[in-house]
Design a protein around this motif. Structure first.
Motif, PDB file in Angstrom:
ATOM      1  N   PHE A 174       1.745 -30.047  48.076  1.00  0.00           N
ATOM      2  CA  PHE A 174       2.344 -31.797  46.793  1.00  0.00           C
ATOM      3  C   PHE A 174       2.375 -31.364  45.739  1.00  0.00           C
ATOM      4  O   PHE A 174       3.241 -31.143  44.435  1.00  0.00           O
ATOM      5  CB  PHE A 174       1.397 -32.347  47.197  1.00  0.00           C
ATOM      6  N   ALA A 175       0.955 -30.863  44.933  1.00  0.00           N
ATOM      7  CA  ALA A 175       0.336 -30.543  43.410  1.00  0.00           C
ATOM      8  C   ALA A 175       1.019 -29.170  42.748  1.00  0.00           C
ATOM      9  O   ALA A 175       1.023 -29.694  41.863  1.00  0.00           O
ATOM     10  CB  ALA A 175      -0.949 -29.835  43.813  1.00  0.00           C
ATOM     11  N   GLU A 204       8.338 -42.845  37.892  1.00  0.00           N
ATOM     12  CA  GLU A 204       7.885 -44.440  37.799  1.00  0.00           C
ATOM     13  C   GLU A 204       6.758 -44.103  36.871  1.00  0.00           C
ATOM     14  O   GLU A 204       6.316 -45.475  36.549  1.00  0.00           O
ATOM     15  CB  GLU A 204       6.925 -45.352  38.841  1.00  0.00           C
ATOM     16  N   ARG A 205       6.121 -43.136  36.207  1.00  0.00           N
ATOM     17  CA  ARG A 205       5.464 -43.003  35.030  1.00  0.00           C
ATOM     18  C   ARG A 205       5.194 -44.388  34.376  1.00  0.00           C
ATOM     19  O   ARG A 205       4.327 -44.960  33.886  1.00  0.00           O
ATOM     20  CB  ARG A 205       4.929 -41.921  34.755  1.00  0.00           C
ATOM     21  N   PRO A 247       8.828 -38.669  44.369  1.00  0.00           N
ATOM     22  CA  PRO A 247       9.278 -39.893  43.691  1.00  0.00           C
ATOM     23  C   PRO A 247       8.132 -40.493  42.898  1.00  0.00           C
ATOM     24  O   PRO A 247       8.446 -41.701  42.164  1.00  0.00           O
ATOM     25  CB  PRO A 247       9.314 -40.554  45.041  1.00  0.00           C
ATOM     26  N   TRP A 248       7.027 -40.240  42.697  1.00  0.00           N
ATOM     27  CA  TRP A 248       5.805 -40.187  42.364  1.00  0.00           C
ATOM     28  C   TRP A 248       5.877 -39.914  40.593  1.00  0.00           C
ATOM     29  O   TRP A 248       5.611 -40.808  39.659  1.00  0.00           O
ATOM     30  CB  TRP A 248       4.736 -40.378  43.220  1.00  0.00           C
ATOM     31  N   LYS A 260      -1.510 -30.711  52.260  1.00  0.00           N
ATOM     32  CA  LYS A 260      -1.854 -31.670  52.159  1.00  0.00           C
ATOM     33  C   LYS A 260      -1.849 -31.708  50.391  1.00  0.00           C
ATOM     34  O   LYS A 260      -2.246 -33.558  50.449  1.00  0.00           O
ATOM     35  CB  LYS A 260      -2.665 -33.225  52.962  1.00  0.00           C
ATOM     36  N   ILE A 261      -2.023 -31.159  49.809  1.00  0.00           N
ATOM     37  CA  ILE A 261      -2.902 -30.991  48.802  1.00  0.00           C
ATOM     38  C   ILE A 261      -2.038 -29.974  48.045  1.00  0.00           C
ATOM     39  O   ILE A 261      -1.404 -30.703  46.952  1.00  0.00           O
ATOM     40  CB  ILE A 261      -3.965 -31.012  48.361  1.00  0.00           C
ATOM     41  N   LEU A 282      -8.672 -31.419  43.384  1.00  0.00           N
ATOM     42  CA  LEU A 282      -8.068 -32.289  43.860  1.00  0.00           C
ATOM     43  C   LEU A 282      -8.395 -31.671  45.655  1.00  0.00           C
ATOM     44  O   LEU A 282      -8.563 -32.064  46.517  1.00  0.00           O
ATOM     45  CB  LEU A 282      -6.393 -32.465  44.229  1.00  0.00           C
ATOM     46  N   MET A 328      -2.676 -58.869  39.292  1.00  0.00           N
ATOM     47  CA  MET A 328      -2.750 -58.857  37.838  1.00  0.00           C
ATOM     48  C   MET A 328      -1.404 -58.861  36.941  1.00  0.00           C
ATOM     49  O   MET A 328      -0.688 -58.428  37.047  1.00  0.00           O
ATOM     50  CB  MET A 328      -3.767 -57.641  37.354  1.00  0.00           C
TER      51      MET A 328
END
Lengths: 270, 287
Positions: free
Chosen positions: A187-188, A267-268, A263-264, A183-184, A166, A1
């Motif tokens: 990180f959150a 890139e926003r 790292p996430w 796992k949630i 979440l 796309m």
């Protein structure tokens, strides 16, 4: 796309107006120059022992490096800062997680945390001296107490503010409670924890200098005290600059770790 | 099809509303055929939310006396104004919410909590922002306990299925709303549930993207025949997608309506289809 991207050059005048080179920046620059100039003039009039002018700081710095006092004072300070702040991160994050994840723990500890949060740590210094003496232990403890609540409260807030959606996702896929946490929730809540660590770092440095000034005449705080006693205001200013640099370096280091750990979040808007 | 729902077979539908939910004097759950897994039975379901203040207790009856049978592989839409209890039913089927009274069973087994026989697609995509597209799907498989070696392959299979092959390693924040919701669908499909629960999954999307996603969902459903319970407040969406439409109001089922049009339907064909036009008119009047 494929998404169409267009680049439009902004004319210099427009850029100027839009704040790339804003007049606010110009005023800031003028303020700094003006302040330095005023300091320089005042310093030369009043004499070195009252207010060393900025031009004398370079010479003072070289002298202090040559004699070794700058390096030894800095290393001495950094040792208590590192250990105190490390402890504070460990305890603050750990306790924050416990309080956020286990509601009864929060209900029990909340009033104590609130109470401890408002006590000025400096007021505790005399007692700390009685209990732990004038040495290294007390200094580490002051650093720790200055910063730990920032980290604890931020972590606690972070865990409480995890998007309940979440958690529902995890639950709907049959996640166990420990999995939900590992796992949630873990990180959150990271962004909150790093915000807490940044604030905590600034407070830890203040704590370090307070301890050195108030009782343990060592490290940078001690060196400031000594320099002031000899009317070496130039040295005092050099030490203050070193303290600011430590603050900047710590903030940068925490930001770097945050970048690597989350790292996430970069890139926003790229 | 031995459909044990309230709606009589064929195209007839229960005309008078309040009659319908009084029907179920059911005796025993029909034993699920092994090939026909995914049947849902909702019996006399009620949900009451209670808010206790110092001076009063405020009870909100979100659901009362809901009875509904959903056949295996049936695509059912719950439709109604917001606050009518659609989402509450879905949460109870998912096992995320314990009903105040009544019960839900899937394959004749009473629902007491979440399980891998059911998967939910949420209203918002609800993806983990720190995990890439594939890793978000992998996470669901971690939770359901699939051996590590198979997770990634399985996740990729379903990410491909929803048309995101080019976006394995993208973070959710780098995707559009429609693409994020595709990941949500892939995540639900990946655990290979018998029942897919969808809570207004396209509600937040623009009309054009929404249309694409509906066609996509129909295509996937053709391949992966599952029982689907789809919550919506769009009549057109319900007409396009479902075998049967359950109309809800104020916490209870008003009526259920069969959609007598064979799949595959398209939005264009529905515009001209006589029965569809008639059905749409009736539903508009009802809601």
């Amino acid at each position: 796309m494929a998404i169409a991207v267009e680049r439009i050059q902004i004319p210099f005048r427009v850029a100027l107006r839009k704040g790339v080179i804003s007049w606010e920046r110009l005023v800031q620059l003028l303020l700094v120059v003006g302040l330095l100039a005023a300091w320089e003039i005042a310093g030369r009039r009043l004499g070195d022992f009252f207010l060393a002018p900025p031009s004398s700081l370079w010479g003072a710095t070289r002298e202090m490096i040559a004699s070794g006092e700058l390096v030894s004072a800095t290393l001495d300070s950094l040792e208590s800062l590192a250990i105190g702040f490390g402890l504070c991160a460990l305890v603050g994050i750990g306790l924050g997680y416990l309080m956020g994840w286990y509601k009864p723990v929060a209900r029990v500890l909340n009033p104590f945390v609130s109470a401890a949060y408002v006590i000025p740590v400096a007021a505790l210094v005399p007692v700390l001296i009685i209990w732990f003496g004038l040495g290294f232990q007390s200094r580490v403890l002051v650093v720790f107490l200055f910063a730990v609540f920032e980290v604890l409260v931020s972590t606690f807030t972070g865990v409480k503010n995890v998007d309940p959606m979440l958690i529902d996702v995890g639950r709907s896929f049959n996640a166990g409670r420990m999995q939900l946490f590992r796992k949630i929730v873990f990180f959150a809540s990271l962004p909150y924890i790093f915000a807490g660590l940044r604030m905590g770092a600034a407070r830890a440095i203040k704590g370090m200098v307070v301890a050195e000034l108030l009782f343990a005449v060592t490290g940078l705080g001690g060196a400031i005290q000594t320099a002031a006693n000899y009317y070496r205001t130039d040295k005092v200013f050099v030490y203050i600059i070193v303290i600011s640099i430590i603050g900047i370096a710590m903030a940068a280091a925490i930001e770097l770790v945050e970048r690597l750990a989350t790292p996430w979040r970069q890139e926003r808007s790229s | 099809m031995a459909r044990s729902g309230q709606a009589p077979p064929g195209m007839s539908r229960s005309e008078e509303a309040p009659m319908d939910h009084a029907v179920p004097a059911r005796h025993k759950a029909p034993a699920a055929h092994d090939s026909e897994l995914g049947g849902i039975r909702i019996h006399d379901l009620a949900q009451t939310y209670e808010r206790v203040t110092t001076r009063e207790i405020v009870r909100t009856h979100a659901l009362r006396a809901v009875n509904l049978d959903i056949a295996p592989k049936e695509f059912i839409c719950l439709i109604g104004p917001s606050g009518c209890g659609k989402t509450t039913i879905l949460k109870i089927i998912a096992g995320l919410l314990r009903p105040t009274s009544g019960e839900v069973s899937v394959n004749g087994k009473r629902v007491t909590g979440p399980g891998t026989d059911r998967a939910t697609v949420f209203q918002t995509p609800a993806l983990m922002p720190w995990r890439s597209v594939v890793d978000n799907v992998v996470l669901a498989l971690e939770f359901t306990g699939m051996p590590k070696a198979q997770r990634r392959e399985q996740a990729i299979h379903y990410v491909d299925r929803v048309g995101l092959s080019e976006f394995y390693d993208h973070y959710p924040a780098e995707l559009s709303g429609g693409m994020q919701q595709r990941v949500g669908i892939a995540r639900a499909l990946a655990i290979e549930p018998q029942v897919l629960l969808m809570d207004e999954p396209f509600g937040a999307l623009d009309a054009i993207t929404r249309g694409h996603m509906q066609s996509e969902l129909l295509r996937i459903w053709e391949q992966e025949k599952k029982t689907v319970v789809f919550v919506t407040h769009s009549i057109d969406e319900a007409l396009l997608l479902s075998d049967r439409i359950v109309v809800m109001k104020e916490g209870t089922v008003v009526t259920t309506v069969e959609v007598p049009i064979e799949q595959p339907r398209t939005r264009e064909s529905l515009l001209e289809h006589k029965e569809a036009i008639e059905l749409r008119r009736e539903l508009i009047e009802m809601l």
